[in-house]
Design a protein around this motif. Structure first.
Motif, PDB file in Angstrom:
ATOM      1  N   LEU A 151      33.994  27.622  36.439  1.00 34.70           N
ATOM      2  CA  LEU A 151      35.118  27.626  35.501  1.00 34.70           C
ATOM      3  C   LEU A 151      35.761  29.004  35.367  1.00 34.70           C
ATOM      4  CD1 LEU A 151      33.634  25.420  32.620  1.00 34.70           C
ATOM      5  CD2 LEU A 151      35.042  24.707  34.560  1.00 34.70           C
ATOM      6  N   TRP A 152      35.066  30.018  35.843  1.00 33.94           N
ATOM      7  CA  TRP A 152      35.555  31.395  35.717  1.00 33.94           C
ATOM      8  C   TRP A 152      36.592  31.637  36.808  1.00 33.94           C
ATOM      9  CZ3 TRP A 152      32.423  36.421  36.892  1.00 33.94           C
ATOM     10  CH2 TRP A 152      33.039  37.513  36.262  1.00 33.94           C
ATOM     11  N   ARG A 153      37.834  31.804  36.425  1.00 29.34           N
ATOM     12  CA  ARG A 153      38.938  31.879  37.383  1.00 29.34           C
ATOM     13  C   ARG A 153      38.966  33.178  38.174  1.00 29.34           C
ATOM     14  NH1 ARG A 153      44.272  31.152  34.567  1.00 29.34           N
ATOM     15  NH2 ARG A 153      43.223  32.019  32.736  1.00 29.34           N
ATOM     16  N   ALA A 154      38.215  34.168  37.746  1.00 29.47           N
ATOM     17  CA  ALA A 154      38.195  35.450  38.457  1.00 29.47           C
ATOM     18  C   ALA A 154      37.820  35.275  39.921  1.00 29.47           C
ATOM     19  CB  ALA A 154      37.215  36.411  37.779  1.00 29.47           C
ATOM     20  N   LEU A 155      36.952  34.314  40.214  1.00 24.81           N
ATOM     21  CA  LEU A 155      36.486  34.119  41.583  1.00 24.81           C
ATOM     22  C   LEU A 155      37.604  33.710  42.532  1.00 24.81           C
ATOM     23  CD1 LEU A 155      33.146  32.224  40.835  1.00 24.81           C
ATOM     24  CD2 LEU A 155      33.420  34.610  41.467  1.00 24.81           C
ATOM     25  N   GLU A 171      46.132  40.948  44.023  1.00 25.14           N
ATOM     26  CA  GLU A 171      46.464  40.236  42.790  1.00 25.14           C
ATOM     27  C   GLU A 171      45.437  40.559  41.703  1.00 25.14           C
ATOM     28  OE1 GLU A 171      47.519  36.132  42.875  1.00 25.14           O
ATOM     29  OE2 GLU A 171      48.245  36.221  44.949  1.00 25.14           O
ATOM     30  N   THR A 172      45.861  40.445  40.444  1.00 22.76           N
ATOM     31  CA  THR A 172      44.987  40.715  39.309  1.00 22.76           C
ATOM     32  C   THR A 172      45.044  39.557  38.325  1.00 22.76           C
ATOM     33  OG1 THR A 172      46.740  41.868  38.100  1.00 22.76           O
ATOM     34  CG2 THR A 172      45.328  43.207  39.526  1.00 22.76           C
ATOM     35  N   LEU A 173      44.010  39.438  37.526  1.00 19.51           N
ATOM     36  CA  LEU A 173      43.934  38.368  36.529  1.00 19.51           C
ATOM     37  C   LEU A 173      43.134  38.861  35.336  1.00 19.51           C
ATOM     38  CD1 LEU A 173      44.252  35.345  35.657  1.00 19.51           C
ATOM     39  CD2 LEU A 173      42.081  34.907  36.831  1.00 19.51           C
ATOM     40  N   THR A 174      43.735  38.778  34.164  1.00 18.17           N
ATOM     41  CA  THR A 174      43.028  39.095  32.921  1.00 18.17           C
ATOM     42  C   THR A 174      42.697  37.780  32.220  1.00 18.17           C
ATOM     43  OG1 THR A 174      44.204  41.190  32.682  1.00 18.17           O
ATOM     44  CG2 THR A 174      43.148  40.314  30.717  1.00 18.17           C
ATOM     45  N   SER A 202      40.367  41.841  40.069  1.00 15.27           N
ATOM     46  CA  SER A 202      41.314  42.294  41.094  1.00 15.27           C
ATOM     47  C   SER A 202      40.781  41.917  42.465  1.00 15.27           C
ATOM     48  CB  SER A 202      41.496  43.817  41.032  1.00 15.27           C
ATOM     49  OG  SER A 202      41.843  44.243  39.732  1.00 15.27           O
ATOM     50  N   GLY A 203      41.596  41.266  43.267  1.00 19.86           N
ATOM     51  CA  GLY A 203      41.222  40.983  44.648  1.00 19.86           C
ATOM     52  C   GLY A 203      41.399  42.222  45.493  1.00 19.86           C
ATOM     53  N   VAL A 230      36.227  40.430  45.034  1.00 19.16           N
ATOM     54  CA  VAL A 230      36.931  40.544  43.768  1.00 19.16           C
ATOM     55  C   VAL A 230      36.136  41.530  42.912  1.00 19.16           C
ATOM     56  CG1 VAL A 230      35.749  38.519  42.787  1.00 19.16           C
ATOM     57  CG2 VAL A 230      37.860  39.348  41.750  1.00 19.16           C
ATOM     58  N   ILE A 231      36.844  42.517  42.376  1.00 21.22           N
ATOM     59  CA  ILE A 231      36.245  43.486  41.459  1.00 21.22           C
ATOM     60  C   ILE A 231      36.539  43.030  40.041  1.00 21.22           C
ATOM     61  CG2 ILE A 231      36.392  45.852  40.580  1.00 21.22           C
ATOM     62  CD1 ILE A 231      34.982  45.830  43.149  1.00 21.22           C
ATOM     63  N   VAL A 232      35.497  42.920  39.219  1.00 24.74           N
ATOM     64  CA  VAL A 232      35.665  42.473  37.835  1.00 24.74           C
ATOM     65  C   VAL A 232      35.175  43.558  36.888  1.00 24.74           C
ATOM     66  CG1 VAL A 232      35.137  40.719  36.113  1.00 24.74           C
ATOM     67  CG2 VAL A 232      35.322  40.066  38.523  1.00 24.74           C
TER      68      VAL A 232
END
Length: 463
Positions: free
Chosen positions: A346-350, A358-361, A377-378, A394-396
């Motif tokens: 469910l964690w969209r960061a993956l 691209e980045t995602l918060t 961040s990819g 992906v760096i989280v």
């Protein structure tokens, strides 16, 4: 000067037993009362500076032994293990944990080893040597809380010296390596270094860099080499203090410390922390201001632990498309997410692994209600293998939502609003009614019926 209290009851007890002394006998030798020594051994009193001097003078031992080899890696590491959902009903508080470590250090260490083996931490690695060496290094980094003040101080001094000599850091590094260490820099084409990014050729007195390395990576390579040369004393002392007894672990740790120095030189502590606080930890702005990559920046943000000038307590993960973690630092944040081997679908960061740049918060919520703000961040690593494969990750970065109000990434976001409910992988997550669940939690029995079909594919006892 650090004002942190030295709590080292287990080490004092171990020293006393090695000397074959009773508490009364040791207390008399140290000119303290037996009751005070008992409190120290039970971690209810710190070891004062005066007592530390008497211990060293009386027993002739390395004072760093007082902070080494804490049972299970110390209280912080044990809390991370006990944060596993299967212990949620036990409600073990900080005082109870510290009493356990003081009263039964051997039992605590045995629990830690058994839990690590059961949980699979490192169990999927190729060889026992790889498991032991990497775990040793991780434990030592955790013991220092990923902050090495001597390296930071040395890097900060050198950064100031290089800035006074030249505005261009790459040029200043090149000149320093040439003049002080007789090392020249050579950029080589990919057909000469097909599977190597950096090579130190001592015969030719060259640092050879692949043309595939971008600007920040080239600077990082030179600063790391300079650190291994000019901060050798600090790095040697830290490695000796770790007392690994394992050559592979020593090399891994030295490499890590070289990378730490490189980041501290490019992003000097005081200047970097001021920039973080002034911009609200605005990652794109910080990248450009210090001319670093997202991964270099993310790692540096986890090291800001200077006494009296601490940064936000970020955690860090680097994941591949299979959800495997190749770099992690849990810090004081909620550990279940960082330490777990499984990943929550469910964690969209993956999803950013195959979308470099691209980045995602995302605001996520763990079991128990802990909320985290994660910034993913990819990235695509420099170079490629002979087979043509390019590594992507992906760096989280993450921090507890309660601390994220001032972050640039949190502007316009309701940190108390809707959050994605995630867990530490299906095997260790006990959330009911998850439509994405692939396995029942460990230790829970599946419930089946032919009369109904629920949204959740797997229903288990204890829902």
């Amino acid at each position: 000067m650090s004002t942190a209290k030295l709590i080292a009851g287990h080490a004092v007890r171990r020293l006393r037993r090695q000397q074959g002394l009773s508490q009364a006998a040791m207390a008399e030798m140290l000119d303290i009362s037996p009751s005070y020594l008992n409190l120290i051994e039970r971690n209810q009193r710190p070891v004062s500076a005066a007592l530390l001097v008497r211990l060293v003078e009386t027993f002739d031992f390395d004072p760093r032994a007082l902070t080494a080899d804490a049972p299970g890696g110390g209280a912080a590491a044990m809390r991370r293990r006990l944060a596993d959902p299967m212990f949620a009903d036990l409600e073990i508080d900080r005082a109870e944990l510290e009493e356990w470590l003081a009263a039964a250090p051997g039992g605590a260490e045995a629990f830690a080893r058994a839990f690590d083996r059961w949980s699979g931490e490192g169990a999927r690695a190729a060889t026992p040597v790889a498991i032991d060496s990497t775990m040793m290094v991780r434990r030592e980094i955790e013991r220092w809380r990923n902050h090495f003040p001597d390296l930071d101080a040395a890097a900060e001094m050198l950064a100031d010296e290089l800035r006074m000599g030249a505005a261009d850091l790459y040029g200043a590094l090149t000149e320093r390596l040439r003049v002080r260490h007789a090392l020249s820099i050579r950029i080589l084409p990919i057909d000469i270094l097909p599977d190597t990014l950096v090579r130190l050729d001592l015969h030719a007195r060259q640092i050879q860099l692949s043309e595939m390395l971008e600007g920040p990576a080239r600077v990082f390579a030179l600063t790391m080499q300079l650190g291994l040369l000019e901060a050798r004393g600090e790095i040697d002392a830290l490695t000796r203090g770790a007392a690994f007894g394992d050559r592979t672990a020593e090399r891994l740790f030295r490499r890590y410390l070289g990378q730490y120095f490189a980041a501290a030189l490019v992003m000097p502590y005081a200047r970097f922390l001021r920039a973080c606080e002034a911009t609200g930890y605005d990652l794109p702005v910080l990248e450009r201001r210090f001319a670093v990559s997202r991964e270099q920046l993310a790692h540096r943000l986890t090291t800001l632990g200077r006494v009296g000038a601490r940064g936000l307590p970020f955690f860090l993960m680097r994941l591949d498309r299979a959800g495997q973690v190749s770099k992690r630092y849990a810090g004081p944040a909620h550990p279940a997410l960082v330490e777990a081997e499984g990943r929550c679908p469910l964690w969209r960061a993956l999803s950013l692994v195959d979308r470099p740049g691209e980045t995602l918060t995302e605001l996520v919520e763990m079991e128990g209600g802990v909320r985290l703000l994660t910034m993913a961040s990819g990235i695509e690593k420099a170079g490629r293998s002979i087979s043509g494969v390019t590594a992507r990750f992906v760096i989280v970065l993450g921090v507890e939502a309660s601390l994220a109000d001032g972050l640039a990434a949190a502007r316009g976001r309701d940190l108390k609003g809707a959050a994605t409910p995630i867990g530490p992988g299906c095997r260790r997550c006990t959330r009911p009614d998850c439509p994405q669940r692939s396995h029942p939690p460990m230790g829970r029995s599946l419930l089946t019926t032919e009369r109904e079909r629920r949204v959740a594919p797997l229903v288990f006892a204890g829902d």
